[in-house]
Design an enzyme around this catalytic site. Structure first.
Site, short mmCIF file in Angstrom:
data_model
loop_
_atom_site.label_atom_id
_atom_site.label_comp_id
_atom_site.label_asym_id
_atom_site.label_seq_id
_atom_site.Cartn_x
_atom_site.Cartn_y
_atom_site.Cartn_z
N GLY A 48 0.77 -1.23 0.00
CA GLY A 48 0.00 0.00 0.00
C GLY A 48 0.80 1.28 0.00
N HIS A 49 2.12 1.19 0.14
CA HIS A 49 2.95 2.40 0.20
C HIS A 49 3.62 2.59 -1.15
CE1 HIS A 49 6.32 5.02 1.66
NE2 HIS A 49 5.31 5.53 2.34
N PHE A 50 3.06 3.47 -1.96
CA PHE A 50 3.53 3.72 -3.32
C PHE A 50 3.69 2.41 -4.10
CE2 PHE A 50 5.52 7.26 -0.85
CZ PHE A 50 4.73 8.28 -1.35
N VAL A 55 8.60 1.92 -1.90
CA VAL A 55 9.59 2.62 -1.08
C VAL A 55 9.30 2.27 0.38
CG1 VAL A 55 10.45 4.88 -0.36
CG2 VAL A 55 9.73 4.52 -2.72
#
Length: 141
Positions: A48-50, A55
């Site tokens: 879910g993070h970029f 990253v």
């Protein structure tokens, strides 16, 4: 003194998926610790993070540094069985991205301690290049 995952788990209370260090390569109890986090694409946060450009979240890098510092401070006899909590962060600088495939080298030196409160100076690097630096205040309880 090197520590594997079982020895780390005997010192700090963190467990998967929030245990963010894989190994401690150097340990001077109460003084400093150096360890690693192998960053893999299977980390839960990458979903879910970029997701188009995975990253590692900076706050998790800081947490990994804090865990290495906690290993250092909780390795002294008088702190065994206790927990080191964040008391604050200062001078945090994010200098490069950390991505899947990176080996994150985590170093924390305890630069000041008075009673249960202290300060650790921490650096995370990848291939010798600085990713994050921070001064972290901790409280042992």
């Amino acid at each position: 003194m090197a520590l594997g995952i079982k020895e780390i788990e005997a010192i700090i209370p963190h467990r998967h998926p929030f245990l963010l260090i894989d190994r401690i390569d150097e340990l001077e109890p109460g003084v400093r610790a150096e360890g690693i986090k192998n960053v893999t694409f299977k980390e839960d946060f990458f979903a879910g993070h970029f997701p188009e450009e995975p990253v590692m979240p900076g706050v998790l890098i800081v947490e990994a540094l804090a865990q290495v510092g906690a290993v250092a401070i909780l390795s002294v006899d008088e702190n065994k069985g206790k927990t080191a909590f964040f008391g604050g962060m200062d001078k945090v600088k994010f200098r490069r991205k950390v991505v899947p495939g990176d080996t994150l080298r985590l170093e924390c030196e305890i630069v000041k301690q008075k009673g249960p409160i202290g300060v650790g100076r921490a650096t995370a690097t990848v291939d010798g290049k600085t990713a994050v630096t921070a001064d972290m205040t901790f409280v042992v309880g």
